[in-house]
Write a protein that holds these residues in place. Structure first.
Motif, short mmCIF file in Angstrom:
data_model
loop_
_atom_site.label_atom_id
_atom_site.label_comp_id
_atom_site.label_asym_id
_atom_site.label_seq_id
_atom_site.Cartn_x
_atom_site.Cartn_y
_atom_site.Cartn_z
N TYR A 61 59.57 100.48 -10.84
CA TYR A 61 61.01 100.74 -10.85
C TYR A 61 61.43 101.65 -11.99
O TYR A 61 60.81 101.69 -13.05
CB TYR A 61 61.79 99.42 -10.94
CG TYR A 61 61.51 98.49 -9.79
CD1 TYR A 61 62.20 98.62 -8.58
CD2 TYR A 61 60.54 97.50 -9.90
CE1 TYR A 61 61.95 97.78 -7.52
CE2 TYR A 61 60.27 96.65 -8.82
CZ TYR A 61 60.97 96.79 -7.65
OH TYR A 61 60.71 95.97 -6.58
N ALA A 62 62.52 102.37 -11.76
CA ALA A 62 63.22 103.13 -12.78
C ALA A 62 64.70 102.87 -12.58
O ALA A 62 65.11 102.28 -11.58
CB ALA A 62 62.91 104.63 -12.66
N ALA A 91 58.31 105.68 -7.83
CA ALA A 91 57.43 106.70 -7.24
C ALA A 91 58.21 107.82 -6.59
O ALA A 91 57.78 108.98 -6.60
CB ALA A 91 56.49 106.06 -6.22
N THR A 92 59.37 107.51 -6.00
CA THR A 92 60.13 108.51 -5.25
C THR A 92 61.52 108.77 -5.84
O THR A 92 62.18 109.72 -5.41
CB THR A 92 60.32 108.05 -3.80
OG1 THR A 92 61.13 106.86 -3.79
CG2 THR A 92 58.97 107.76 -3.14
N LEU A 93 61.94 107.92 -6.77
CA LEU A 93 63.30 107.93 -7.33
C LEU A 93 64.36 107.76 -6.24
O LEU A 93 65.48 108.23 -6.36
CB LEU A 93 63.55 109.20 -8.14
CG LEU A 93 62.67 109.37 -9.39
CD1 LEU A 93 63.11 110.59 -10.19
CD2 LEU A 93 62.71 108.13 -10.28
#
Length: 308
Positions: A61-62, A91-93
């Motif tokens: 997560y971000a 990984a994909t935002l």
């Protein structure tokens, strides 16, 4: 946006009680979350106040919190701190969830203070002195009651009406609260500083040798809630030394005065992971500034709870 998880304040409180938030933070630190890799918050001055942006990434997560700090809001009947949190897949935002920023800040701040207190306070700590009468004061009382069996909560504030209102709210939540004064400090096992005061709230020479202080109100190198005597006498724990040296007057000022040394600062992760043992003969101080990794951990836990 299709599939986006929207978590407002009541939903966040339902999904993630503060005790579970404490455990989420503890688990993340023990799992090796690198606190030092958290980007510093950016501050953008605006006409109404400041816009803060706090990004972080951990595991899958971000996320980023965008918070407004508006000094004039209380006069309008609005909170000083506003904002939202956007949780992303690392990984994909790709966006996963949007959370109420004020509720998230209340929860993660009180939870990290309670986590530190759980590792610092004596097992039988039962007498809490609470400085401040705002939302964080109540949140801290509830959070600290999760990690210690409180027998008394002395509320200290400048406005008697606000003190009484918080006392009543605490009692309604089952906490044994009553109005207090600065003279309550020598008998305290726990002290929580949750104010906007730019100057120390009490004389650190009055602390009992076993007392634990958590301070979260000041966020600039020029302001502080605890004095140099408190820092000099105590085992001093911070979320991240570099962040404390940049943002925490409670740490910066005693360092400048020669009352504290940077080598004495204990990272919270070292405390939680068992790499640092508390000296039972000294008071203990946890100075929190609030960091983006805490928002991310709590947002991730809330999102996971909402999708179970």
């Amino acid at each position: 946006m299709p599939g986006l998880d929207l978590i407002d304040a009541p939903t966040l409180r339902r999904l993630l009680p503060v005790g579970e938030a404490v455990e989420a933070l503890r688990t993340a630190l023990r799992a090796g979350l690198d606190v030092t890799g958290t980007p510093p918050r950016s501050r953008v001055p605006l006409s109404a106040g400041q816009l803060l942006m706090m990004p972080a990434e951990f595991g899958q997560y971000a996320g980023v919190k965008i918070a407004g700090v508006v000094p004039g809001n209380p006069a309008r009947g609005l909170p000083t701190i506003t904002g939202s949190y956007l949780l992303l897949e690392a990984a994909t935002l790709s966006p996963l969830a949007v959370l109420d920023g004020e509720a998230l800040t209340l929860l993660r701040t009180s939870a990290v203070s309670a986590l530190a207190a759980d590792h610092l306070a004596t097992p039988d700590a039962a007498r809490l002195v609470l400085f401040g009468t705002g939302p964080q004061s109540y949140a801290h009382a509830v959070a600290l009651a999760e990690v210690r069996a409180l027998r008394s909560v002395a509320v200290v504030g400048r406005d008697p009406a606000r003190v009484q209102a918080l006392v009543t709210r605490c009692r309604d939540a089952g906490l044994p609260a009553a109005p207090g004064t600065v003279e309550s400090v020598p008998g305290a096992d726990l002290i929580a500083c949750c104010t906007s005061s730019p100057e120390p709230l009490f004389d650190g020479r009055e602390l009992a040798p076993h007392a634990t202080v958590v301070a979260m109100g000041s966020h600039t190198p020029e302001e502080r809630e605890v004095d140099s005597a408190t820092a000099a006498r105590s085992t001093v724990v911070v979320e991240d030394p570099a962040t404390a040296l940049r943002e925490a007057g409670d740490i910066v000022i005693p360092l400048r005065q020669g009352e504290l040394d940077t080598a004495e600062l204990v990272p919270l992760a070292d405390l939680v992971s068992g790499h640092h043992t508390v000296d039972p003969s000294r008071p203990r101080l946890f100075k929190g500034t609030g960091m983006a990794w805490q928002d991310l951990v709590i947002a991730t836990a809330a999102h996971a709870a909402s999708t179970r």
